[in-house]
Design an enzyme around this catalytic site. Sequence first.
Site, PDB file in Angstrom:
ATOM      1  CG  HIS A  98      -0.395   0.274   2.526  1.00 15.04           C
ATOM      2  ND1 HIS A  98      -0.055  -0.717   3.412  1.00 15.04           N
ATOM      3  CD2 HIS A  98      -0.080   1.434   3.150  1.00 15.04           C
ATOM      4  CE1 HIS A  98       0.425  -0.187   4.520  1.00 15.04           C
ATOM      5  NE2 HIS A  98       0.421   1.121   4.388  1.00 15.04           N
ATOM      6  CG  ASP A 128      -0.039  -4.119   2.792  1.00 11.33           C
ATOM      7  OD1 ASP A 128       0.336  -3.459   1.806  1.00 11.33           O
ATOM      8  OD2 ASP A 128      -0.256  -3.612   3.911  1.00 11.33           O
ATOM      9  CB  SER A 204       3.326   1.821   5.896  1.00 11.59           C
ATOM     10  OG  SER A 204       2.101   2.120   6.493  1.00 11.59           O
TER      11      SER A 204
END
Length: 386
Positions: A98, A128, A204
Site C-alpha cells: 500500500h 500487502d 508502513s
Amino acid sequence: MRLRSWLSISLSVFILLGGTAAVYMLDQRWDNPVVEAASALGKPGMNPSAAQVKHSLKELIQVDQKKVVSIEVDVEEGKATGSGFIYNDKGDIVTNAHVVLDATGITVKASDGSLYVGKLIGINPEKDIALLRAEGLAGREPLAIDAETNVDIGDEVMAFGSPLGLDNTVTTGIISGVDRDFEIEETNYKGLYQISAPITHGNSGGPLVLQASGKVIGINTAVQEQGAIGFSIPIGQVKAMLEAWSQHPDEELAKRSTATSGTGGTDNEVYTKEAMSDGADYIVQRFYESIGSKDYVNAYSLLGSDWQTKTDYEAFRKGYLYTLEVYIKNISITSADSQSAIVDVIIEATEDKQGSDVVVNSYSVQYTVKPENGLLKLISGKGKKL
C-alpha cells in the site's frame, strides 16, 4: 521536519480480539502519535547494570538503524511516504504494497541521507508486500532476517521507520498477541503479530526487529483506530515471495514505477532543499552519537575525503579519547540547496582532563555537508569553545 502529504484513505476493518475493533492502515491521520527517537546520549549517575543494558540496546539500534530507509512515492494524487529496509546486497528494499501501489516515481532515502531512485520489481496487494530495487544501494549490508524463530507473547521488539516524516525513529514494545486475522479492502491479513511498540502512518513497511537477536521478524503494516496496538506481517510468510521477485524482477512493473522518478532516473541527483537539510541534520547527529558511544571508526567514515587526507584516523581518534559524553544542545540548518548544507551545532561535552577533575565544556561548531560518491559527508568543520 515537515510532515509530508499523504493519500486520504478511509478504511473500516473488523478484527476478532474478543470483540470487534476498527483497524486502519498506517496512512491514517493520528492526533497524538507516540514516538520514541533513538538517542546515543547516556545519563550521569546511572547504576552500572542499567548503563550496561541501555548501552547494549543503544548499540543494537545504531547498527540496525543504518539499514532502514524512508520512501517517498509519486502518485497521481500527489506524494506518499513510508518506510522499508535493505533486504540483500542487490539493493532490494522490502516495504508494504500500500506504500507503493500505483507509484509513478519512487525515491529511497538511506539513513545517511543519500537519495536513490527506486523501482518496483514485485508486489502483492493481497498480502500487502512489495519489493523495490535501488541499484545505488547495491553492496550495502542488509538487515539480517529471522524467519524461523517461534515468536511468543512477551518477546521484546523494536519498530523502525519514519512516522509522520520523522526519519530514523525507533519505538520499543513487546509482542502482545499472535495469529491476528482481518481484512482491509483487497488485503487479507492472516497470522499477524500484534505489537505494543507505537507506530503510525509513515511506519508502513518498516522492520519489526526482535531485541534478543537484532534480526527482522516482521514488517510493520497496520494500527488499531483506538489505543496503541499495531500489527506486523511475519517475515516468514513472505520470504519465499521476496526471494522469487529478487531473482526474477518484473521489468514492466519497474518501468511503470519509475515514470517520473527524480531527474531522469539518476541516483544522487534528486536532492531537494528539504532532503539536503534533513540529511545534513541527520549526519551531524550521527557523528556525535558515534563519538558519544566511542565508535570512532564510524565517526571518521562520515568525514569527506579531503578532511580524511588532512587528518589520519589515529590523530582523529586521539582527539576524542577523553570525551566521555556528548550532548547536542542545539542544531540548525543555516543554509541548504540541492548541492550542500551549512549546519550550526552547539554541543556540551563531558571531558576527562587527565589528572584533574572531569569538566563540562560547551562548543559552537559549523559544518559543511555535501554529497561525495553518492553519500552525504562532513566536508569541513570549524568550531570554538564557548
